[in-house]
Design a protein around this motif. Structure first.
Motif, PDB file in Angstrom:
ATOM      1  N   VAL A  35       6.969   8.634   2.916  1.00 13.89           N
ATOM      2  CA  VAL A  35       5.808   8.343   3.757  1.00 13.89           C
ATOM      3  C   VAL A  35       5.935   9.119   5.067  1.00 13.89           C
ATOM      4  O   VAL A  35       6.956   9.037   5.754  1.00 13.89           O
ATOM      5  N   LEU A  36       4.887   9.871   5.406  1.00 16.79           N
ATOM      6  CA  LEU A  36       4.848  10.600   6.671  1.00 16.79           C
ATOM      7  C   LEU A  36       4.109   9.815   7.744  1.00 16.79           C
ATOM      8  O   LEU A  36       4.521   9.788   8.896  1.00 16.79           O
ATOM      9  N   SER A  37       2.988   9.183   7.354  1.00 19.35           N
ATOM     10  CA  SER A  37       2.217   8.406   8.326  1.00 19.35           C
ATOM     11  C   SER A  37       1.300   7.425   7.606  1.00 19.35           C
ATOM     12  O   SER A  37       1.043   7.561   6.414  1.00 19.35           O
ATOM     13  N   VAL A  38       0.818   6.444   8.385  1.00 19.57           N
ATOM     14  CA  VAL A  38      -0.097   5.435   7.858  1.00 19.57           C
ATOM     15  C   VAL A  38      -1.180   5.184   8.900  1.00 19.57           C
ATOM     16  O   VAL A  38      -0.880   5.028  10.083  1.00 19.57           O
ATOM     17  N   GLU A  39      -2.424   5.170   8.458  1.00 14.87           N
ATOM     18  CA  GLU A  39      -3.552   4.808   9.313  1.00 14.87           C
ATOM     19  C   GLU A  39      -4.280   3.654   8.636  1.00 14.87           C
ATOM     20  O   GLU A  39      -4.612   3.741   7.462  1.00 14.87           O
ATOM     21  N   THR A  40      -4.538   2.592   9.399  1.00 17.52           N
ATOM     22  CA  THR A  40      -5.209   1.433   8.814  1.00 17.52           C
ATOM     23  C   THR A  40      -6.704   1.489   9.090  1.00 17.52           C
ATOM     24  O   THR A  40      -7.147   2.071  10.077  1.00 17.52           O
ATOM     25  N   SER A  41      -7.453   0.862   8.203  1.00 17.96           N
ATOM     26  CA  SER A  41      -8.907   0.826   8.300  1.00 17.96           C
ATOM     27  C   SER A  41      -9.412  -0.383   7.532  1.00 17.96           C
ATOM     28  O   SER A  41      -8.715  -0.897   6.661  1.00 17.96           O
ATOM     29  N   GLU A  42     -10.612  -0.840   7.835  1.00 17.99           N
ATOM     30  CA  GLU A  42     -11.216  -1.947   7.089  1.00 17.99           C
ATOM     31  C   GLU A  42     -11.473  -1.553   5.640  1.00 17.99           C
ATOM     32  O   GLU A  42     -11.218  -2.320   4.742  1.00 17.99           O
ATOM     33  N   ALA A  43     -11.979  -0.339   5.426  1.00 17.02           N
ATOM     34  CA  ALA A  43     -12.336   0.077   4.073  1.00 17.02           C
ATOM     35  C   ALA A  43     -11.098   0.381   3.238  1.00 17.02           C
ATOM     36  O   ALA A  43     -10.859  -0.243   2.213  1.00 17.02           O
ATOM     37  N   ASP A  45       0.826  -1.202   0.000  1.00 17.83           N
ATOM     38  CA  ASP A  45       0.000   0.000   0.000  1.00 17.83           C
ATOM     39  C   ASP A  45       0.865   1.258   0.000  1.00 17.83           C
ATOM     40  O   ASP A  45       0.594   2.217  -0.723  1.00 17.83           O
ATOM     41  N   LYS A  46       1.916   1.259   0.797  1.00 16.14           N
ATOM     42  CA  LYS A  46       2.818   2.418   0.836  1.00 16.14           C
ATOM     43  C   LYS A  46       3.464   2.637  -0.530  1.00 16.14           C
ATOM     44  O   LYS A  46       3.509   3.762  -1.034  1.00 16.14           O
ATOM     45  N   THR A  47       3.942   1.552  -1.117  1.00 22.65           N
ATOM     46  CA  THR A  47       4.596   1.642  -2.425  1.00 22.65           C
ATOM     47  C   THR A  47       3.631   2.166  -3.479  1.00 22.65           C
ATOM     48  O   THR A  47       3.987   3.037  -4.282  1.00 22.65           O
ATOM     49  N   ALA A  48       2.407   1.650  -3.483  1.00 24.48           N
ATOM     50  CA  ALA A  48       1.406   2.094  -4.458  1.00 24.48           C
ATOM     51  C   ALA A  48       1.112   3.582  -4.290  1.00 24.48           C
ATOM     52  O   ALA A  48       0.988   4.317  -5.284  1.00 24.48           O
ATOM     53  N   CYS A  49       1.032   4.049  -3.051  1.00 25.48           N
ATOM     54  CA  CYS A  49       0.761   5.475  -2.804  1.00 25.48           C
ATOM     55  C   CYS A  49       1.936   6.343  -3.218  1.00 25.48           C
ATOM     56  O   CYS A  49       1.749   7.414  -3.800  1.00 25.48           O
ATOM     57  N   LEU A  50       3.137   5.899  -2.901  1.00 24.40           N
ATOM     58  CA  LEU A  50       4.313   6.671  -3.311  1.00 24.40           C
ATOM     59  C   LEU A  50       4.333   6.856  -4.827  1.00 24.40           C
ATOM     60  O   LEU A  50       4.555   7.963  -5.330  1.00 24.40           O
ATOM     61  N   ASN A  99      -6.817   2.014   3.663  1.00 25.12           N
ATOM     62  CA  ASN A  99      -5.752   2.541   4.502  1.00 25.12           C
ATOM     63  C   ASN A  99      -5.449   3.950   4.010  1.00 25.12           C
ATOM     64  O   ASN A  99      -5.566   4.243   2.821  1.00 25.12           O
ATOM     65  N   THR A 100      -5.090   4.842   4.939  1.00 30.28           N
ATOM     66  CA  THR A 100      -4.743   6.206   4.598  1.00 30.28           C
ATOM     67  C   THR A 100      -3.241   6.364   4.769  1.00 30.28           C
ATOM     68  O   THR A 100      -2.718   6.160   5.860  1.00 30.28           O
ATOM     69  N   VAL A 101      -2.569   6.710   3.689  1.00 31.60           N
ATOM     70  CA  VAL A 101      -1.124   6.929   3.721  1.00 31.60           C
ATOM     71  C   VAL A 101      -0.897   8.404   3.433  1.00 31.60           C
ATOM     72  O   VAL A 101      -1.373   8.927   2.420  1.00 31.60           O
ATOM     73  N   THR A 102      -0.201   9.093   4.337  1.00 28.81           N
ATOM     74  CA  THR A 102       0.134  10.493   4.130  1.00 28.81           C
ATOM     75  C   THR A 102       1.557  10.546   3.596  1.00 28.81           C
ATOM     76  O   THR A 102       2.482  10.000   4.196  1.00 28.81           O
ATOM     77  N   ILE A 103       1.698  11.211   2.453  1.00 31.65           N
ATOM     78  CA  ILE A 103       2.969  11.297   1.746  1.00 31.65           C
ATOM     79  C   ILE A 103       3.464  12.739   1.786  1.00 31.65           C
ATOM     80  O   ILE A 103       2.685  13.668   1.560  1.00 31.65           O
ATOM     81  N   GLY A 104       4.748  12.930   2.072  1.00 34.60           N
ATOM     82  CA  GLY A 104       5.365  14.245   2.000  1.00 34.60           C
ATOM     83  C   GLY A 104       6.029  14.411   0.649  1.00 34.60           C
ATOM     84  O   GLY A 104       6.752  13.531   0.195  1.00 34.60           O
ATOM     85  N   VAL A 105       5.786  15.568  -0.002  1.00 37.58           N
ATOM     86  CA  VAL A 105       6.298  15.809  -1.349  1.00 37.58           C
ATOM     87  C   VAL A 105       7.263  16.992  -1.340  1.00 37.58           C
ATOM     88  O   VAL A 105       6.968  18.032  -0.755  1.00 37.58           O
ATOM     89  N   GLY A 106       8.392  16.801  -2.019  1.00 41.15           N
ATOM     90  CA  GLY A 106       9.368  17.870  -2.188  1.00 41.15           C
ATOM     91  C   GLY A 106      10.163  18.154  -0.926  1.00 41.15           C
ATOM     92  O   GLY A 106      10.016  17.483   0.093  1.00 41.15           O
ATOM     93  N   PRO A 107      11.013  19.190  -0.983  1.00 47.92           N
ATOM     94  CA  PRO A 107      11.879  19.506   0.155  1.00 47.92           C
ATOM     95  C   PRO A 107      11.104  19.984   1.377  1.00 47.92           C
ATOM     96  O   PRO A 107      11.552  19.801   2.513  1.00 47.92           O
ATOM     97  N   ASP A 108       9.922  20.572   1.156  1.00 47.24           N
ATOM     98  CA  ASP A 108       9.106  21.040   2.288  1.00 47.24           C
ATOM     99  C   ASP A 108       8.174  19.968   2.828  1.00 47.24           C
ATOM    100  O   ASP A 108       7.432  20.216   3.773  1.00 47.24           O
ATOM    101  N   ARG A 109       8.195  18.795   2.188  1.00 46.46           N
ATOM    102  CA  ARG A 109       7.348  17.662   2.600  1.00 46.46           C
ATOM    103  C   ARG A 109       5.866  18.053   2.624  1.00 46.46           C
ATOM    104  O   ARG A 109       5.141  17.776   3.576  1.00 46.46           O
ATOM    105  N   ALA A 110       5.397  18.696   1.570  1.00 47.76           N
ATOM    106  CA  ALA A 110       3.983  19.071   1.462  1.00 47.76           C
ATOM    107  C   ALA A 110       3.130  17.810   1.559  1.00 47.76           C
ATOM    108  O   ALA A 110       3.362  16.840   0.842  1.00 47.76           O
TER     109      ALA A 110
END
Length: 147
Positions: free
Chosen positions: A103-111, A84-89, A113-124
């Motif tokens: 990857v900044l964070s990961v939250e799991t769920s039945e429906a 899941d992390k790889t697919a999101c990246l 998973n939410t993966v928060t990704i940081g982009v660029g030098p500022d990690r947007a």
């Protein structure tokens, strides 16, 4: 009389063996069906038994590169989130056209998973909804009205 009893016991034993063999075959068929469904991105674990789920987990593990072969039925240590992390990246790289993601964070769920990704030098921050390596949604979490 003794021959009739022996014959009856033999028939019962053969019937039980045949039933056991077909149950094993049915279990194997369910496992293979679960494996094939999940490998192709189709699954419905709520409608199937444990063999189907084990096959599905094995396909997920193999796709994530964490399994021990096509017959692996154990979950990886990270709960199957590596794929899941790889697919999101990859999805965020494509969407932003920026190869500097992490990857900044990961939250799991039945429906999903939410993966928060940081982009660029500022990690947007970007949010990615994903399940079993299939991305459902990618969106920026940056308040673009302030830019």
């Amino acid at each position: 009389m003794k021959n009739n009893i022996v014959a009856l016991i033999s028939v019962i034993a053969l019937t039980m063996l045949a039933a056991g063999a077909s149950a094993s075959t049915a279990t194997q068929r369910e496992y293979k069906r679960g494996y094939a469904d999940c490998k192709a991105g189709r699954w419905d674990e709520n409608q199937h038994g444990e063999s189907y789920k084990n096959g599905c987990r094995a396909a997920e593990d193999q796709r994530a590169g964490t399994g021990t072969g096509a017959g692996a039925a154990t979950k990886p240590a990270d709960g199957g989130l590596r794929g899941d992390k790889t697919a999101c990246l990859l999805a965020v790289k494509r969407k932003t056209n920026n190869p500097k993601v992490g990857v900044l964070s990961v939250e799991t769920s039945e429906a999903n998973n939410t993966v928060t990704i940081g982009v660029g030098p500022d990690r947007a921050p970007w949010r990615c909804l994903v399940k079993r390596g299939i991305v459902a949604d990618v969106m920026s979490l940056t308040d673009e009205g302030k830019l």
